[in-house]
Write an enzyme that holds these catalytic residues in place. Structure first.
Site, mmCIF file in Angstrom:
data_model
loop_
_atom_site.group_PDB
_atom_site.id
_atom_site.type_symbol
_atom_site.label_atom_id
_atom_site.label_comp_id
_atom_site.label_asym_id
_atom_site.label_seq_id
_atom_site.Cartn_x
_atom_site.Cartn_y
_atom_site.Cartn_z
ATOM 1 N N GLN A 655 13.401 -3.193 -11.426
ATOM 2 C CA GLN A 655 12.690 -2.240 -10.384
ATOM 3 C C GLN A 655 13.603 -1.207 -10.271
ATOM 4 O O GLN A 655 13.052 0.250 -10.281
ATOM 5 C CB GLN A 655 12.687 -2.916 -9.323
ATOM 6 C CG GLN A 655 11.826 -2.249 -8.174
ATOM 7 C CD GLN A 655 10.312 -2.316 -8.779
ATOM 8 O OE1 GLN A 655 9.657 -3.485 -9.483
ATOM 9 N NE2 GLN A 655 9.418 -1.350 -8.558
ATOM 10 N N HIS A 658 12.989 2.100 -12.636
ATOM 11 C CA HIS A 658 11.891 3.055 -12.308
ATOM 12 C C HIS A 658 12.500 4.540 -11.981
ATOM 13 O O HIS A 658 11.679 5.491 -12.425
ATOM 14 C CB HIS A 658 10.988 2.562 -11.235
ATOM 15 C CG HIS A 658 9.900 1.548 -11.573
ATOM 16 N ND1 HIS A 658 8.911 1.928 -12.461
ATOM 17 C CD2 HIS A 658 9.656 0.250 -11.560
ATOM 18 C CE1 HIS A 658 8.071 0.687 -12.817
ATOM 19 N NE2 HIS A 658 8.755 -0.315 -11.904
ATOM 20 N N GLU A 724 6.921 -4.290 -1.737
ATOM 21 C CA GLU A 724 5.858 -3.921 -2.712
ATOM 22 C C GLU A 724 5.727 -5.478 -3.524
ATOM 23 O O GLU A 724 4.797 -5.843 -3.679
ATOM 24 C CB GLU A 724 6.151 -2.704 -3.546
ATOM 25 C CG GLU A 724 5.082 -2.726 -4.704
ATOM 26 C CD GLU A 724 5.474 -1.633 -5.533
ATOM 27 O OE1 GLU A 724 4.507 -1.035 -6.397
ATOM 28 O OE2 GLU A 724 6.468 -1.030 -5.683
ATOM 29 N N HIS A 725 6.996 -5.852 -4.110
ATOM 30 C CA HIS A 725 7.291 -6.834 -4.878
ATOM 31 C C HIS A 725 8.213 -7.880 -4.227
ATOM 32 O O HIS A 725 9.274 -7.420 -3.792
ATOM 33 C CB HIS A 725 7.750 -6.581 -6.488
ATOM 34 C CG HIS A 725 6.748 -5.600 -7.091
ATOM 35 N ND1 HIS A 725 7.315 -4.232 -6.949
ATOM 36 C CD2 HIS A 725 5.835 -5.811 -7.986
ATOM 37 C CE1 HIS A 725 6.529 -3.473 -7.791
ATOM 38 N NE2 HIS A 725 5.541 -4.562 -8.347
ATOM 39 N N ASP A 758 3.385 -7.111 -13.751
ATOM 40 C CA ASP A 758 3.220 -5.513 -14.040
ATOM 41 C C ASP A 758 2.411 -5.211 -15.128
ATOM 42 O O ASP A 758 1.701 -4.425 -15.362
ATOM 43 C CB ASP A 758 4.728 -5.148 -14.277
ATOM 44 C CG ASP A 758 5.305 -4.535 -12.967
ATOM 45 O OD1 ASP A 758 4.727 -4.732 -11.933
ATOM 46 O OD2 ASP A 758 6.417 -4.181 -13.146
ATOM 47 N N HIS A 817 -32.423 4.500 23.373
ATOM 48 C CA HIS A 817 -32.230 3.006 22.806
ATOM 49 C C HIS A 817 -32.733 1.907 23.354
ATOM 50 O O HIS A 817 -33.502 1.188 22.894
ATOM 51 C CB HIS A 817 -30.681 2.677 22.950
ATOM 52 C CG HIS A 817 -29.974 3.454 21.901
ATOM 53 N ND1 HIS A 817 -29.616 4.903 21.772
ATOM 54 C CD2 HIS A 817 -28.853 3.058 20.984
ATOM 55 C CE1 HIS A 817 -28.745 5.304 20.911
ATOM 56 N NE2 HIS A 817 -28.593 4.109 20.466
#
Length: 827
Positions: A655, A658, A724-725, A758, A817
């Site tokens: 990770q 990235h 996220e992960h 991924d 109504h």
């Protein structure tokens, strides 16, 4: 108004005059022994090898900004504030500037053969919000008209000293006063300029009106008005106001005073520190014998004792009035010391400004004689070099949940602040341009940002076979990943109708329908990301979307990577848009002459893409939604004693590579120092073997190890973090999944690396970041579907339900109504 560039050997009267009207640029070849004026910049030559100590030394000497080539910028942007850096760039090399570099500097100095206002204006849009300076290699100085033209588009001309003169303006040189006065305008019939005259410290002396000739004279001579009266000024600086119609002169006043009433100021007698300084200067020159001030000036030991006494009393003061009283006493004695040494308030302010520009800092500890800890080591200089040496160990920071406060725990959960409002402001002109000019804007912006000259923006199927030729091994891998992802996403599809009879004769239903038109953003250009095309295209295909428009930046030759085209064909894309960034998002949101408008936009991207997605989602004219907010990619790993250190390190690094803003967290469950050392050693060894080690070094340097005492405490921290992960290196890891409340995707056990999710296991890798896993799911098949409800009521059902509805409608005062029910009941 302009920035002068002085090379080695320049100076003297020319430099004196230039420093009165603004900062000066010096070459980095300037001798370090030569003094620097209070406001200056240093231009680093392209050929100069990067030396961090040299950059730090210039900044510590008080240089306002460094103008550095791209190679230096890449090294400095993580270490030095963007406000202290300008990028030196040839006008033809804009494409070499990454978003990271662009956002890491406060402006750019463009070197260009000739000044083209249209080109400079276009480039300034690329550097939105940054200062633009322009240096032409032409031997002829710019005209006053051209200087005004540059300033009109927000750019500042840089003039080499060889083109500047104190004499008469000619074809080869321009008088510095003429260049300074070029943009100044007057709204008065007599053409004079309102001029505020102030002391060195900015306290107003009076208002006068200056002619161009008198301003020019002051720039060149450094003298102000009043030569005949004996009340004169040495001009320290001349500044222009924000709309170029008035001036400020800062001066050193000599004589009785600026005002014709023999006062220092035309507005009133001075007060506060300026008045004290003036009084002390007068007393220093002619204090009466026997006066207290005379004693202070004559007896350094008495003055020293009083400064120490008043400092101690200020330290002991507690309430507001006492602090102010004691501080005033200390200021008096401290300023007396300064005046005796020939130091004024302006000198103190200059020293403060210079210290503020330093980038190295001392620890700030008190000297032993003033500290309660006399054995403390003396303060050492701290140079801003955070683990950038190639041989330095790559390490994470560590916190222990058992020994931190609630506020410190909250700080561990925070992500970097995303300046979404600022970015939306910067992308809005791009989005508006595409919205109003369509394909023409799209083609221009693609040429500008992606450096690709295109004749058309969209490719429609059938796609040419030669655009989809991939390595057979890559093709086989894509097919396996496609099958796995499709199988998992087909199982998610909502294909049935939910029917519930809420009461006799009242049947409510819900059924799914695909979103008709979807846009899929696949980052690209120099990168190849078929995995993202798979993750977005397959659920759109499974959901049955009628139009799938895939957008990805073209390569410089105008082509799309064959791997992405291969996937586009597999997922049944109805169009491939050859554009990236905010311009691609705008084209998808609003449509153009050739780009189909979509109803929902999916996909990751840089901050420009994210800001554009947020902007169009909030525009009711666009009628488009987006998948989710986005931030830097992130992973949280929970590891106990069963964890393999090499596996844990590999997961953290997968990770971290990235980007430098990746969020990487290890939550260690009762791991001793030895086990943690094994993991950190593996991180260091594996990181140094990676080609992206420079990125990893910076992201891991910002990452954290959080010590916890139990699996329960670790999972509670993870649920609050909402990663996220999430990777579980735990004994009986599968049993712990039931306790996970917030995560984008969970990877269970030692043989479930994030990489599988991924690429090819079947789950989707487009996931919520920045803590949004508390509210959002990752992309899935249902993301491409919408749900419609229906109800069918029989006559008997309305007889039972109608009175209830009519009663509630009457309660809300909505007669129509109620009538819609009662008219049926009466029938």
């Amino acid at each position: 108004m302009f920035l002068p560039l002085l090379l080695e050997g320049d100076g003297g009267e020319l430099l004196d005059a230039l420093t009165r009207i603004g900062p000066v640029i010096f070459s980095s070849s300037r001798s370090p022994d030569l003094p620097l004026p209070a406001h200056c910049l240093i231009l680093v030559d392209h050929s100069r090898p990067f030396v961090l100590d040299e950059a730090v030394s210039w900044l510590d000497r008080g240089v306002e900004k460094l103008i550095v080539p791209l190679a230096w910028a890449k090294e400095l942007i993580e270490l030095i504030s963007s406000e202290r850096l300008l990028l030196l760039l040839d006008v033809g090399n804009i494409s070499a500037v990454s978003d990271t570099v662009r956002n890491g500097v406060s402006g750019v100095l463009l070197k260009t053969p000739a000044i083209d206002l249209d080109l400079i204006s276009s480039i300034s849009k690329f550097f939105t919000g940054s200062a633009i300076h322009v240096l032409s290699s032409s031997s002829v100085p710019p005209t006053n008209s051209l200087i005004r033209g540059l300033l009109g588009i927000g750019a500042t001309p840089v003039l080499p000293a060889s083109q500047l003169t104190l004499g008469v303006t000619s074809d080869a040189q321009i008088n510095i006063a003429d260049a300074f006065l070029a943009p100044i305008v007057s709204d008065r019939p007599d053409g004079l300029f309102p001029t505020v005259v102030s002391t060195e410290t900015g306290h107003s002396l009076g208002l006068v009106y200056s002619s161009s000739a008198s301003v020019k004279e002051s720039i060149l001579t450094g003298k102000g008005k009043g030569e005949t009266s004996g009340a004169t000024q040495d001009v320290v600086s001349i500044r222009l106001d924000c709309d170029s119609d008035s001036l400020e002169f800062r001066v050193v006043q000599h004589g009785a005073g600026f005002c014709h009433l023999d006062r220092q100021s035309c507005f009133s007698e001075t007060s506060g520190l300026p008045a004290l300084e003036r009084t002390l200067r007068s007393r220093f020159e002619s204090a009466p014998e026997g006066s207290y001030t005379k004693r202070l000036f004559s007896d350094p030991e008495l003055l020293r004792s009083k400064i120490m006494e008043e400092a101690d009393e200020l330290c002991r003061a507690e309430d507001k009035a006492d602090v102010a009283f004691e501080a005033a006493d200390l200021f008096y004695f401290a300023l007396t010391k300064c005046i005796a040494a020939g130091v004024g308030i302006s000198d103190i302010e200059a020293s403060l400004d210079k210290k503020a520009r330093r980038v190295t800092r001392r620890a700030g500890n008190a000297k032993p004689e003033w500290s309660k800890q006399p054995t403390a080591p003396p303060p050492q200089p701290i140079v801003p070099v955070p683990d950038t040496e190639e041989d330095a160990p790559i390490r994470m920071r560590t916190s222990d949940l058992a020994h931190i406060s609630a506020d410190e725990r909250d700080a561990l959960l925070r992500r970097p602040v995303l300046k979404s409002d600022e970015m939306i402001t910067r992308v809005k002109p791009i989005v508006d341009d595409v919205r109003t000019r369509g394909d023409a804007a799209l083609l221009e912006l693609t040429a500008k940002f992606d450096k690709a000259q295109l004749e058309s923006t969209v490719v429609f199927p059938p796609f040419a076979a030669d655009t989809m030729v991939v390595d057979p091994k890559v093709g086989d891998a894509i097919k396996i990943a496609y099958a796995n992802i499709k199988k998992f996403h087909e199982a998610q599809a909502d294909t049935g109708t939910l029917r519930v009879e809420t009461m006799p004769g009242v049947v409510c239903s819900r059924f799914a329908r695909p979103i008709a038109r979807v846009g899929l953003y696949v980052p690209g250009g120099t990168a190849i990301l078929p995995s993202t095309a798979l993750m977005l295209g397959i659920p759109a295909q499974v959901a049955g979307c009628q139009q799938i428009v895939l957008a990805t930046p073209p390569r410089p030759d105008g082509s799309i990577s064959p791997e992405v085209m291969y996937v586009a064909n597999l997922v049944g894309a109805s169009a491939v848009l050859k554009a990236g960034g905010a311009q691609a998002i705008a084209a998808l949101a609003y449509g153009t002459e050739t780009v189909p408008k979509v109803d929902k936009i999916f996909g990751p991207g840089n901050q420009w893409v994210t800001a554009a997605k947020m902007l169009v989602q909030n525009d009711t004219d666009a009628l488009v939604s987006i998948d989710m907010p986005a931030g830097p990619s992130e992973v949280l790993v929970i590891a106990d004693y069963t964890a393999n250190p090499a596996f844990v390190a590999a997961d953290l690094l997968s990770q971290a590579e990235h980007g430098i803003d990746s969020q990487v967290v290890l939550v260690a469950v009762n791991l001793d120092d030895g086990k943690l050392a094994e993991i950190e050693n593996e991180v260091d060894i594996q990181a140094h073997a990676l080609s992206r080690v420079d990125i990893v070094r910076k992201s891991i340097g910002k990452s954290i190890i959080v010590k916890s005492t139990s699996v329960e405490e670790a999972i509670a921290f993870s649920n609050d973090y909402a990663p996220e992960h999430l990777i579980l290196h735990l004994k009986n890891a599968s049993e712990k999944v039931q306790f996970i409340d917030n995560a984008g995707s969970v990877f269970v056990g030692p043989y479930s690396p994030e990489s599988c999710g991924d690429y090819a296991s079947g789950t989707n890798h487009t996931l919520p970041t920045n803590g949004y896993a508390r509210q959002f799911s990752g992309v899935n098949t249902l993301s491409f579907q919408k749900h419609i409800t229906s109800q069918e009521i029989t006559e008997a059902g309305l007889k039972a339900l109608g009175p209830v509805v009519a009663t509630l409608a009457d309660c809300e005062g909505l007669e129509a109504h109620a009538n819609a029910v009662r008219i049926r009941l009466r029938a």
